[in-house]
Design a protein around this motif. Sequence first.
Motif, PDB file in Angstrom:
ATOM      1  N   MET A 128       0.829  -1.199   0.000  1.00 34.81           N
ATOM      2  CA  MET A 128       0.000   0.000   0.000  1.00 34.81           C
ATOM      3  C   MET A 128       0.869   1.257   0.000  1.00 34.81           C
ATOM      4  N   LEU A 159       1.643   1.795  -3.532  1.00 33.97           N
ATOM      5  CA  LEU A 159       0.508   2.396  -4.225  1.00 33.97           C
ATOM      6  C   LEU A 159       0.432   3.895  -3.941  1.00 33.97           C
ATOM      7  N   PHE A 165      -8.033  -4.741  -8.411  1.00 35.01           N
ATOM      8  CA  PHE A 165      -7.945  -3.291  -8.567  1.00 35.01           C
ATOM      9  C   PHE A 165      -9.110  -2.740  -9.390  1.00 35.01           C
ATOM     10  N   HIS A 180      -6.612   2.426  -3.589  1.00 32.83           N
ATOM     11  CA  HIS A 180      -7.123   1.099  -3.916  1.00 32.83           C
ATOM     12  C   HIS A 180      -8.644   1.059  -3.863  1.00 32.83           C
ATOM     13  N   LEU A 205      -9.598  -2.355  -0.297  1.00 36.84           N
ATOM     14  CA  LEU A 205      -8.665  -3.159   0.482  1.00 36.84           C
ATOM     15  C   LEU A 205      -9.442  -3.950   1.530  1.00 36.84           C
ATOM     16  N   SER A 208      -9.836   0.694  -8.084  1.00 34.34           N
ATOM     17  CA  SER A 208      -8.715   1.616  -7.902  1.00 34.34           C
ATOM     18  C   SER A 208      -8.809   2.783  -8.862  1.00 34.34           C
ATOM     19  N   ASP A 259      -7.732   4.573   2.568  1.00 34.45           N
ATOM     20  CA  ASP A 259      -7.181   3.220   2.415  1.00 34.45           C
ATOM     21  C   ASP A 259      -6.607   2.717   3.739  1.00 34.45           C
TER      22      ASP A 259
END
Length: 812
Positions: free
Chosen positions: A648, A651, A679, A658, A661, A682, A720
Amino acid sequence: MSAESDDDADSSIYANDSSSNLRITQLLKTKPLIDLLKEDKENCKQKDSEKLWYHGRITRDVAEDVLKRGLVRQNSIDGLFLVRESSFSSSSFVLSLCCKGNIYHFQINEVKTSHFSIDAGPTVQGLDRLIQNYQKLAQGLPTILTQFCKCKPPPDEQRYAGVTNILHKAVLEDKAELIQEILKSKYCPSINAKSEWGTTALHEACTYGFENVADLLIRHGANVNSLDRDGQTPLHRCCTANNAGIISILIQGGNANVNARNPKSGWIPIHQAAYQGHLKCLKILLDFHSPYLPRADDDDDTTPLDLAENYEHKDCFKEIDNFECQKVVTHKYDWFHPELDRHSAQKLLEFKGLSEGLFLVRNSKKNPDWHVLTLCHDEKVFNYEIKTKNYRDRHMYYIDDGPFYKSLEHLIQYYSYHNNGLPCALSMSVNTTKELIQISSDEDYSNLIETQRKPDKISPALPPRPDILEAPVTDTTKKHIGSHLTPPPSPTAPSMSPPPPPNHPPPFRQQSVSKAEAAPIELRRIDRKLLKLGREIGQGEFGQVVKGEYKKKTAGKTTEKINVAIKLFHRTAIDNTEDFLKEARTMQQLDHSCIVNFIGIAENDNHELMLVEEYIAMGSMLDYLLDYPSHVKKDDLYLWASQIALGMKYLEEKKMVHRDLAARNILLQDKKMAKISDFGLSRAVGSNSDYYKATTGGRWPIKWYAPECVNYGHFSHASDVWSFGITLWEMFSYGEQPYENMKGIEVIKFIEEEKRLSQPKECPDVAYKQMLKCWNKEPKQRPKFFELNQHFHQEDIYNTVVCREVMNKLRK
């Protein structure tokens, strides 16, 4: 020309004699200016010789190659390093470091303006001081920094201090003609270079009130918003030193930001003027539309009025307390829709074309005294709460950490001048008869917005008439602008706005083209003949997921058979093709050990799409927790949590949220390797933002969502983190359903009542404390992913040698 020796320091402009205002003038009697400039350049280079570790925008591979060559030349020295610009963010950097034959890369994050940190290490002002800090202590790095691969000094704006050069000295002597000659020379130092006292030449001109010099520097491109070592912009400096005459030069000539915050004090320039009691500076700032009641970035929301009262500046207090905002030229009937809900507001703006800066205001369903600003930016819809607060017995309106205003109209007008925290300034509204209304602005003010160009100015809008709908403009209604029309020129004066840049969308339009359609990412394609489909292993958002075999071509004519997971696209989901491709484009941009690897897309004989990913043998972590709880030890949970947080963190560096999650979307390669998958939800966030606003409906996993996601569609790295906390709860409860059988609306109410999931039976106290931190109501107060990764990597219970070896390899 070679640099002067230390023995010849008496004749150098760098002699420790900065108190002499005639020093350069005296030197010019013995040497031509061109020689002084060459000498100055050599001296600056020599004094910066210990800071030549910055390599600009090079890739990870190039950085490793430079370090490897450096190791050969310097006989494998531990602590050999370089600093490079991050490929993910223009405000972040990367420290590349050698230790014991290995090369490590550490993200240098800008915590606040010009303040940096590495992982959980200390926050230090300036890249130069950060590196100096790690040259003394490792503080989490595998070794202290010793020698560096030589290139160039760090950027001026990111430095704490630099070298006092000839331009700084000429400014201190107030020699405008000399400065003009210096600026014309090819040997001129960087105009934004910082002196040994951490100030630019413009800072010094503003401090000492040299108006002609300040104007000259601005016309030659000086950065009017740069920060000195005290966190002050040149505008702050003017207000500190009571040099009111330069304020208008900075704002009109240089587009200086009247809302710029000092990252140390949280003050904007008008705070500084009120604190010092400089009434003239304060009045000029107000004339240039500085907010009169901005709130400092502190626990008390300190305003200039508070400072003027605390420090007994009665004239400043009176000026602010009695200040009346300019007459509003925007009115509620232009943009207020009390009857609309969130969905209807979005649909109305979509119908009007999602033009940049298009907005409306509606009532809040959350609090009867609040409102919601619904705004278009980058063809997306954003929602911001307009809250109210009682300040000195006055009913005030504000957005986030923005200024107080006495009325909605004045608040809206302020945000048409400045975006100040919003993604763009307000430019057009939709009135109750669904007409587009241009937000008029002050004709005398030429610096209306920091980052967005205002559309052409037109006359103020007339009140709406009930008989006017979407009809063409007539003589009696031409002040209302329909979405299909171009605004007429002003009959009294030409527009002061510049023409739109090439390819810039017109301010009024009905249809828009998304960025994804304009420049899609080219996806890797796989020949269907190279794929062999096997048994079903799960169900995805678009259809079933099967195990398959991919004949991957390698060098020459040989092939390698690898196991893959293939998502099959149902025919009934054909309307979601673009969503399917969005997931593929998202995954193709990612390359990390803790994230499922994307291989490509293919089409079957019926032209239906298939998404091909690496095959993860053990499948869903949630299923494994439910099926084999006795096989999962605390060490395993800590290792998986650390790996999820590491993925993460990656990311976040890629500016990706995301949005889904959960334990069901974590796959286990084996007991020692967890990977983030799925994803489908996302989305990338903008380069100048840390959040994404959802603009479409659909099924949302409410039980994993932070309050700001549910209420305002605001998704960020912080939201997230909230989801990560729920995922942790699933892990340490061994797969239990969060909130049990509660429905979505019940979960929302449960959270709004400040309640949280209880501690699972087998969950250690330290792990549950991390969950509670993740569920902080305020997004800014939640931990960062690098902190969560550090916690689960270093926690005492996480002590097996194997696990530590796994994580150390991933960190490389």
